[in-house]
Write a protein that holds these residues in place. Structure first.
Motif, PDB file in Angstrom:
ATOM      1  N   PRO A  39      48.169  42.842  32.533  1.00  0.00           N
ATOM      2  CA  PRO A  39      46.992  42.666  31.671  1.00  0.00           C
ATOM      3  C   PRO A  39      45.717  42.418  32.485  1.00  0.00           C
ATOM      4  CG  PRO A  39      48.843  41.404  30.826  1.00  0.00           C
ATOM      5  CD  PRO A  39      49.260  41.936  32.163  1.00  0.00           C
ATOM      6  N   GLU A  40      44.666  43.113  32.072  1.00  0.00           N
ATOM      7  CA  GLU A  40      43.362  43.010  32.732  1.00  0.00           C
ATOM      8  C   GLU A  40      42.909  41.552  32.852  1.00  0.00           C
ATOM      9  OE1 GLU A  40      38.809  44.135  31.450  1.00  0.00           O
ATOM     10  OE2 GLU A  40      40.435  45.402  30.714  1.00  0.00           O
ATOM     11  N   ARG A  41      43.088  40.789  31.782  1.00  0.00           N
ATOM     12  CA  ARG A  41      42.627  39.390  31.773  1.00  0.00           C
ATOM     13  C   ARG A  41      43.349  38.566  32.845  1.00  0.00           C
ATOM     14  NH1 ARG A  41      38.083  36.973  29.964  1.00  0.00           N
ATOM     15  NH2 ARG A  41      38.401  34.941  30.836  1.00  0.00           N
ATOM     16  N   GLU A  42      44.632  38.815  33.034  1.00  0.00           N
ATOM     17  CA  GLU A  42      45.417  38.090  34.035  1.00  0.00           C
ATOM     18  C   GLU A  42      44.892  38.394  35.445  1.00  0.00           C
ATOM     19  OE1 GLU A  42      50.070  37.879  35.448  1.00  0.00           O
ATOM     20  OE2 GLU A  42      49.645  38.513  33.395  1.00  0.00           O
ATOM     21  N   ILE A  43      44.589  39.664  35.692  1.00  0.00           N
ATOM     22  CA  ILE A  43      44.049  40.057  36.999  1.00  0.00           C
ATOM     23  C   ILE A  43      42.674  39.422  37.198  1.00  0.00           C
ATOM     24  CG2 ILE A  43      43.202  42.003  38.372  1.00  0.00           C
ATOM     25  CD1 ILE A  43      45.412  43.704  36.932  1.00  0.00           C
ATOM     26  N   PHE A  44      41.815  39.548  36.200  1.00  0.00           N
ATOM     27  CA  PHE A  44      40.459  39.000  36.294  1.00  0.00           C
ATOM     28  C   PHE A  44      40.497  37.495  36.544  1.00  0.00           C
ATOM     29  CE2 PHE A  44      36.728  37.087  34.201  1.00  0.00           C
ATOM     30  CZ  PHE A  44      35.724  37.626  34.991  1.00  0.00           C
ATOM     31  N   ASP A  45      41.313  36.772  35.774  1.00  0.00           N
ATOM     32  CA  ASP A  45      41.393  35.322  35.931  1.00  0.00           C
ATOM     33  C   ASP A  45      41.881  34.928  37.323  1.00  0.00           C
ATOM     34  OD1 ASP A  45      40.467  34.965  33.360  1.00  0.00           O
ATOM     35  OD2 ASP A  45      42.440  34.510  32.502  1.00  0.00           O
ATOM     36  N   THR A  46      42.864  35.656  37.851  1.00  0.00           N
ATOM     37  CA  THR A  46      43.408  35.361  39.177  1.00  0.00           C
ATOM     38  C   THR A  46      42.355  35.574  40.261  1.00  0.00           C
ATOM     39  OG1 THR A  46      45.644  35.931  38.483  1.00  0.00           O
ATOM     40  CG2 THR A  46      45.202  36.000  40.852  1.00  0.00           C
ATOM     41  N   VAL A  47      41.645  36.684  40.181  1.00  0.00           N
ATOM     42  CA  VAL A  47      40.625  37.002  41.183  1.00  0.00           C
ATOM     43  C   VAL A  47      39.454  36.032  41.069  1.00  0.00           C
ATOM     44  CG1 VAL A  47      39.002  38.776  41.954  1.00  0.00           C
ATOM     45  CG2 VAL A  47      41.336  39.414  41.329  1.00  0.00           C
ATOM     46  N   LEU A  48      39.051  35.714  39.848  1.00  0.00           N
ATOM     47  CA  LEU A  48      37.945  34.781  39.643  1.00  0.00           C
ATOM     48  C   LEU A  48      38.308  33.392  40.168  1.00  0.00           C
ATOM     49  CD1 LEU A  48      35.104  34.907  38.500  1.00  0.00           C
ATOM     50  CD2 LEU A  48      36.014  34.099  36.317  1.00  0.00           C
ATOM     51  N   GLN A  49      39.536  32.977  39.939  1.00  0.00           N
ATOM     52  CA  GLN A  49      40.004  31.683  40.446  1.00  0.00           C
ATOM     53  C   GLN A  49      39.911  31.657  41.978  1.00  0.00           C
ATOM     54  OE1 GLN A  49      43.953  30.803  39.086  1.00  0.00           O
ATOM     55  NE2 GLN A  49      43.903  28.711  39.818  1.00  0.00           N
ATOM     56  N   ARG A  50      40.287  32.750  42.627  1.00  0.00           N
ATOM     57  CA  ARG A  50      40.194  32.830  44.083  1.00  0.00           C
ATOM     58  C   ARG A  50      38.730  32.782  44.532  1.00  0.00           C
ATOM     59  NH1 ARG A  50      38.484  32.698  48.109  1.00  0.00           N
ATOM     60  NH2 ARG A  50      39.110  33.511  50.125  1.00  0.00           N
ATOM     61  N   GLU A  51      37.841  33.430  43.804  1.00  0.00           N
ATOM     62  CA  GLU A  51      36.417  33.427  44.146  1.00  0.00           C
ATOM     63  C   GLU A  51      35.819  32.018  44.055  1.00  0.00           C
ATOM     64  OE1 GLU A  51      34.292  35.776  45.430  1.00  0.00           O
ATOM     65  OE2 GLU A  51      36.088  36.999  45.613  1.00  0.00           O
ATOM     66  N   ARG A  52      36.359  31.207  43.165  1.00  0.00           N
ATOM     67  CA  ARG A  52      35.853  29.833  43.018  1.00  0.00           C
ATOM     68  C   ARG A  52      36.143  28.996  44.261  1.00  0.00           C
ATOM     69  NH1 ARG A  52      37.801  29.970  37.100  1.00  0.00           N
ATOM     70  NH2 ARG A  52      35.902  30.616  36.043  1.00  0.00           N
ATOM     71  N   PRO A  65      37.838  40.901  47.433  1.00  0.00           N
ATOM     72  CA  PRO A  65      38.470  39.971  46.495  1.00  0.00           C
ATOM     73  C   PRO A  65      39.981  40.227  46.453  1.00  0.00           C
ATOM     74  CG  PRO A  65      37.251  41.665  45.304  1.00  0.00           C
ATOM     75  CD  PRO A  65      36.968  41.865  46.762  1.00  0.00           C
ATOM     76  N   HIS A  66      40.744  39.162  46.280  1.00  0.00           N
ATOM     77  CA  HIS A  66      42.193  39.328  46.301  1.00  0.00           C
ATOM     78  C   HIS A  66      42.885  38.215  45.522  1.00  0.00           C
ATOM     79  CE1 HIS A  66      40.972  36.937  49.809  1.00  0.00           C
ATOM     80  NE2 HIS A  66      42.086  36.257  49.607  1.00  0.00           N
ATOM     81  N   GLY A  67      44.145  38.461  45.220  1.00  0.00           N
ATOM     82  CA  GLY A  67      44.938  37.471  44.510  1.00  0.00           C
ATOM     83  C   GLY A  67      46.393  37.888  44.460  1.00  0.00           C
ATOM     84  N   LYS A  68      47.242  36.888  44.173  1.00  0.00           N
ATOM     85  CA  LYS A  68      48.677  37.138  44.024  1.00  0.00           C
ATOM     86  C   LYS A  68      49.050  36.940  42.565  1.00  0.00           C
ATOM     87  CE  LYS A  68      49.984  35.673  48.672  1.00  0.00           C
ATOM     88  NZ  LYS A  68      50.797  34.726  49.448  1.00  0.00           N
ATOM     89  N   LEU A  69      49.841  37.879  42.060  1.00  0.00           N
ATOM     90  CA  LEU A  69      50.291  37.825  40.674  1.00  0.00           C
ATOM     91  C   LEU A  69      51.778  38.106  40.609  1.00  0.00           C
ATOM     92  CD1 LEU A  69      47.283  39.710  40.359  1.00  0.00           C
ATOM     93  CD2 LEU A  69      47.750  38.641  38.182  1.00  0.00           C
ATOM     94  N   SER A  70      52.470  37.391  39.743  1.00  0.00           N
ATOM     95  CA  SER A  70      53.923  37.538  39.644  1.00  0.00           C
ATOM     96  C   SER A  70      54.338  38.931  39.176  1.00  0.00           C
ATOM     97  CB  SER A  70      54.504  36.479  38.719  1.00  0.00           C
ATOM     98  OG  SER A  70      53.934  36.580  37.430  1.00  0.00           O
ATOM     99  N   GLY A  71      53.514  39.599  38.364  1.00  0.00           N
ATOM    100  CA  GLY A  71      53.891  40.900  37.834  1.00  0.00           C
ATOM    101  C   GLY A  71      53.670  42.074  38.774  1.00  0.00           C
ATOM    102  N   VAL A  72      52.988  41.854  39.883  1.00  0.00           N
ATOM    103  CA  VAL A  72      52.708  42.944  40.821  1.00  0.00           C
ATOM    104  C   VAL A  72      53.989  43.296  41.575  1.00  0.00           C
ATOM    105  CG1 VAL A  72      51.388  43.616  42.868  1.00  0.00           C
ATOM    106  CG2 VAL A  72      50.281  42.312  41.062  1.00  0.00           C
ATOM    107  N   LYS A  73      54.336  44.577  41.585  1.00  0.00           N
ATOM    108  CA  LYS A  73      55.571  45.028  42.242  1.00  0.00           C
ATOM    109  C   LYS A  73      55.379  45.263  43.737  1.00  0.00           C
ATOM    110  CE  LYS A  73      57.855  45.956  38.223  1.00  0.00           C
ATOM    111  NZ  LYS A  73      57.314  44.865  37.446  1.00  0.00           N
TER     112      LYS A  73
END
Length: 154
Positions: A39-52, A65-73
């Motif tokens: 979901p777009e929102r999950e990606i956006f929230d993860t990246v925004l959290q990292r930017e903070r 910008p980068h982030g780790k998400l459980s759903g990424v294969k």
């Protein structure tokens, strides 16, 4: 690790228009969602959290910008070349016009760091960056980013 392992031509936006850092991250998250199925929102929230934690604007008009998400294969990238640079609160206070979004699985560990290092190394090459800034073609940008000549040791 070659950047062609991280990014495909459909993940390259050669003439992106964004008015702000937030809008830019939303557009990147939207493209990443279409590629990963997350979901777009999950990606956006993860990246925004990292930017903070601190801007991923590394200087010279470049942001990673980068982030780790459980759903990424697998480690996945999205690249954008902006028509008009935006303020990204970069380390050098310069606006950003080249952005490489990197998403990694939560357990990626060292591979995530290797991918970030590889992206930074390619985007530190002044000749490559000048060529990327000079083209509006996604296939050409992909070829430039994937060129193994840009993989000289740091």
């Amino acid at each position: 690790m070659d950047l062609s392992d991280l990014i495909d031509v459909p993940a390259i936006m050669p003439t992106l228009k964004a008015n702000s850092k937030k809008q830019l991250l939303q557009i990147l998250a939207e493209r990443a969602a279409s590629i990963t199925g997350i979901p777009e929102r999950e990606i956006f929230d993860t990246v925004l959290q990292r930017e903070r934690l601190g801007s991923t604007g590394v200087g010279n008009g470049i942001a990673i910008p980068h982030g780790k998400l459980s759903g990424v294969k697998r480690i996945t990238g999205v690249f954008a070349r902006l028509d008009t640079p935006v303020d990204f609160e970069a380390l050098d206070d310069e606006p950003v016009d080249l952005v490489f979004l990197l998403l990694a699985p939560e357990g990626a560990g060292a591979d995530h760091l290797k991918a970030l290092s590889r992206i930074a190394r390619v985007l530190r090459d002044g000749e490559t960056v000048a060529k990327v800034r000079g083209t509006h073609d996604a296939t050409a940008i992909h070829a430039l980013l994937s060129d193994t000549q840009g993989s000289k040791a740091a």
